[in-house]
Motif scaffolding. Structure first.
Motif, mmCIF file in Angstrom:
data_model
loop_
_atom_site.group_PDB
_atom_site.id
_atom_site.type_symbol
_atom_site.label_atom_id
_atom_site.label_comp_id
_atom_site.label_asym_id
_atom_site.label_seq_id
_atom_site.Cartn_x
_atom_site.Cartn_y
_atom_site.Cartn_z
ATOM 1 N N THR A 51 0.861 -1.206 0.168
ATOM 2 C CA THR A 51 -0.126 -0.119 0.000
ATOM 3 C C THR A 51 0.841 1.343 0.043
ATOM 4 O OG1 THR A 51 -0.101 -0.052 2.635
ATOM 5 C CG2 THR A 51 -1.843 -1.179 1.261
ATOM 6 N N SER A 52 2.015 1.172 0.212
ATOM 7 C CA SER A 52 3.271 2.195 0.307
ATOM 8 C C SER A 52 3.554 2.624 -0.965
ATOM 9 C CB SER A 52 4.319 1.825 1.112
ATOM 10 O OG SER A 52 5.075 0.827 0.591
ATOM 11 N N GLY A 53 3.097 1.599 -2.096
ATOM 12 C CA GLY A 53 3.707 2.024 -3.515
ATOM 13 C C GLY A 53 5.062 1.138 -3.928
ATOM 14 N N TYR A 54 5.496 0.443 -2.531
ATOM 15 C CA TYR A 54 6.775 -0.335 -2.919
ATOM 16 C C TYR A 54 6.725 -1.738 -1.957
ATOM 17 C CZ TYR A 54 9.100 3.810 -4.833
ATOM 18 O OH TYR A 54 9.510 5.110 -5.690
ATOM 19 N N SER A 55 7.636 -2.543 -2.389
ATOM 20 C CA SER A 55 7.684 -3.763 -1.532
ATOM 21 C C SER A 55 9.095 -4.057 -1.276
ATOM 22 C CB SER A 55 7.101 -4.910 -2.569
ATOM 23 O OG SER A 55 8.007 -5.125 -3.603
ATOM 24 N N THR A 56 9.150 -5.008 -0.118
ATOM 25 C CA THR A 56 10.614 -5.262 0.172
ATOM 26 C C THR A 56 11.389 -6.001 -0.949
ATOM 27 O OG1 THR A 56 9.690 -7.577 1.006
ATOM 28 C CG2 THR A 56 9.869 -5.540 2.507
ATOM 29 N N SER A 57 10.739 -6.605 -1.902
ATOM 30 C CA SER A 57 11.788 -7.235 -2.990
ATOM 31 C C SER A 57 12.370 -6.001 -3.839
ATOM 32 C CB SER A 57 10.686 -7.945 -3.670
ATOM 33 O OG SER A 57 9.777 -7.297 -4.367
ATOM 34 N N GLU A 58 11.588 -4.918 -3.892
ATOM 35 C CA GLU A 58 11.899 -3.707 -4.639
ATOM 36 C C GLU A 58 13.127 -2.988 -3.695
ATOM 37 O OE1 GLU A 58 8.712 -1.374 -7.053
ATOM 38 O OE2 GLU A 58 8.094 -2.085 -5.235
ATOM 39 N N LEU A 59 13.073 -3.215 -2.582
ATOM 40 C CA LEU A 59 14.228 -2.564 -1.810
ATOM 41 C C LEU A 59 15.484 -3.734 -2.005
ATOM 42 C CD1 LEU A 59 15.448 -0.955 0.560
ATOM 43 C CD2 LEU A 59 14.418 -2.477 2.379
ATOM 44 N N GLN A 60 15.319 -4.925 -1.709
ATOM 45 C CA GLN A 60 16.405 -5.831 -2.238
ATOM 46 C C GLN A 60 16.965 -5.760 -3.731
ATOM 47 O OE1 GLN A 60 14.125 -9.491 -1.499
ATOM 48 N NE2 GLN A 60 14.200 -9.198 0.777
ATOM 49 N N ASP A 61 16.116 -5.240 -4.560
ATOM 50 C CA ASP A 61 16.690 -5.324 -5.722
ATOM 51 C C ASP A 61 17.262 -3.753 -6.286
ATOM 52 O OD1 ASP A 61 15.822 -7.715 -6.563
ATOM 53 O OD2 ASP A 61 13.997 -6.892 -7.343
ATOM 54 N N ALA A 62 16.968 -2.874 -5.015
ATOM 55 C CA ALA A 62 17.589 -1.500 -5.321
ATOM 56 C C ALA A 62 19.153 -1.397 -5.262
ATOM 57 C CB ALA A 62 17.284 -0.436 -4.182
ATOM 58 N N THR A 63 19.934 -0.648 -6.127
ATOM 59 C CA THR A 63 21.329 -0.727 -6.383
ATOM 60 C C THR A 63 22.191 0.466 -5.844
ATOM 61 O OG1 THR A 63 21.405 -0.374 -8.649
ATOM 62 C CG2 THR A 63 21.215 -2.594 -7.976
ATOM 63 N N THR A 64 21.526 1.577 -5.854
ATOM 64 C CA THR A 64 22.015 2.709 -5.438
ATOM 65 C C THR A 64 21.312 3.384 -4.001
ATOM 66 O OG1 THR A 64 20.357 4.140 -6.387
ATOM 67 C CG2 THR A 64 22.255 3.396 -7.760
ATOM 68 N N ARG A 65 21.981 4.146 -3.279
ATOM 69 C CA ARG A 65 21.657 4.785 -2.109
ATOM 70 C C ARG A 65 20.181 5.677 -2.268
ATOM 71 N NH1 ARG A 65 24.344 5.220 2.846
ATOM 72 N NH2 ARG A 65 23.015 6.326 4.279
ATOM 73 N N THR A 66 20.359 6.298 -3.396
ATOM 74 C CA THR A 66 19.116 7.184 -4.056
ATOM 75 C C THR A 66 18.048 6.325 -3.899
ATOM 76 O OG1 THR A 66 20.523 8.858 -5.192
ATOM 77 C CG2 THR A 66 18.214 8.754 -5.409
ATOM 78 N N GLU A 67 18.117 5.044 -4.571
ATOM 79 C CA GLU A 67 16.907 4.192 -4.721
ATOM 80 C C GLU A 67 16.404 3.674 -3.440
ATOM 81 O OE1 GLU A 67 17.684 2.356 -9.183
ATOM 82 O OE2 GLU A 67 18.664 1.202 -7.581
ATOM 83 N N VAL A 68 17.203 3.278 -2.824
ATOM 84 C CA VAL A 68 17.130 2.929 -1.370
ATOM 85 C C VAL A 68 16.416 3.791 -0.339
ATOM 86 C CG1 VAL A 68 18.113 1.903 0.599
ATOM 87 C CG2 VAL A 68 18.792 0.993 -1.264
ATOM 88 N N ASP A 69 16.752 4.862 -0.447
ATOM 89 C CA ASP A 69 16.455 6.088 0.373
ATOM 90 C C ASP A 69 15.046 6.467 0.100
ATOM 91 O OD1 ASP A 69 18.624 6.215 1.709
ATOM 92 O OD2 ASP A 69 19.463 8.021 0.816
ATOM 93 N N THR A 70 14.732 6.342 -1.368
ATOM 94 C CA THR A 70 13.282 6.696 -1.874
ATOM 95 C C THR A 70 12.270 5.501 -1.271
ATOM 96 O OG1 THR A 70 14.183 7.729 -3.787
ATOM 97 C CG2 THR A 70 11.690 6.787 -3.892
ATOM 98 N N ILE A 71 12.785 4.241 -1.339
ATOM 99 C CA ILE A 71 12.023 3.165 -0.899
ATOM 100 C C ILE A 71 11.810 3.068 0.565
ATOM 101 C CG2 ILE A 71 11.736 0.650 -0.973
ATOM 102 C CD1 ILE A 71 13.393 0.477 -3.392
ATOM 103 N N LEU A 72 12.523 3.341 1.171
ATOM 104 C CA LEU A 72 12.752 3.648 2.806
ATOM 105 C C LEU A 72 11.683 4.519 3.125
ATOM 106 C CD1 LEU A 72 16.502 3.067 3.771
ATOM 107 C CD2 LEU A 72 14.524 1.454 4.089
#
Length: 202
Positions: A51-72
């Motif tokens: 419901t947040s628009g993301y999933s934990t699998s997308e977090l695990q697939d993120a490769t840059t700090r920017t991507e990770v921070d956006t998902i977090l």
């Protein structure tokens, strides 16, 4: 008794530690836990997280700090569900370990006396250990990231990605090996039953 082997000794000891019936009970309980965690845990909790628009699998697939921070940032409102999912993941890993080990142990007991065929469940058990190890490590890096979103070490992203890659490579071997071990055990069991029936007919 099987001849001890330095590489396979731990898994051979596990297979010999209890009776096949006990291995069967452990496999049944582990299977129910395995399926239950997926159906009653992963599915509803993952839906809540998404419901947040993301999933934990997308977090695990993120490769840059920017991507990770956006998902977090997006996961902040459902962080409790993310933490629950991590706990369920460890339960899933443990249930899978016992399930695969018990099924391989049953296959190994059936294949006793067929040294070359018995290598399949032995290798399968070793692969399972490493598969579950890297699955646990991947989950650990994720936990360390989302529990410290403002100051996590960037290297955790690389560790998370590497663990995920190795995990899936091992899973690609783990499941087919289990299937092959079960098929070989069934073939040997039915062959022995057929041979025994033929002897009685004579």
């Amino acid at each position: 008794m099987r001849r001890p082997n330095a590489v396979f000794r731990p898994v051979e000891r596990y297979a010999d530690a209890v009776s096949p019936r006990t291995h069967g009970v452990v496999a049944l309980v582990s299977f129910c836990t395995f399926v239950g965690v997926i159906a009653l845990g992963f599915v509803p909790v993952t839906r809540r997280i998404e419901t947040s628009g993301y999933s934990t699998s997308e977090l695990q697939d993120a490769t840059t700090r920017t991507e990770v921070d956006t998902i977090l940032l997006a996961l902040e409102p459902v962080v409790d569900s993310v933490m629950l999912l991590s706990a369920l993941d460890y339960l899933f890993v443990l249930a899978g370990l016992f399930l695969f080990f018990s099924l391989h142990s049953l296959a190994l007991n059936t294949l006793e006396g067929h040294a070359k065929l018995a290598l399949v469940p032995k290798v399968g058990m070793v692969v399972t250990v490493f598969s579950r190890l890297f699955d646990s490590l991947e989950n650990l890096w994720v936990v360390l990231i989302y529990t410290n979103p403002d100051d996590y070490a960037t290297i955790l992203i690389d560790l998370m990605n590497a663990s995920e890659t190795v995990k899936w490579a091992l899973v690609g071997v783990e499941y087919p090996t289990l299937g092959l071990a079960i098929v070989l055990a069934l073939v040997v069991r039915f062959t022995s039953l057929f041979d025994g029936h033929s002897v009685r007919l004579r």
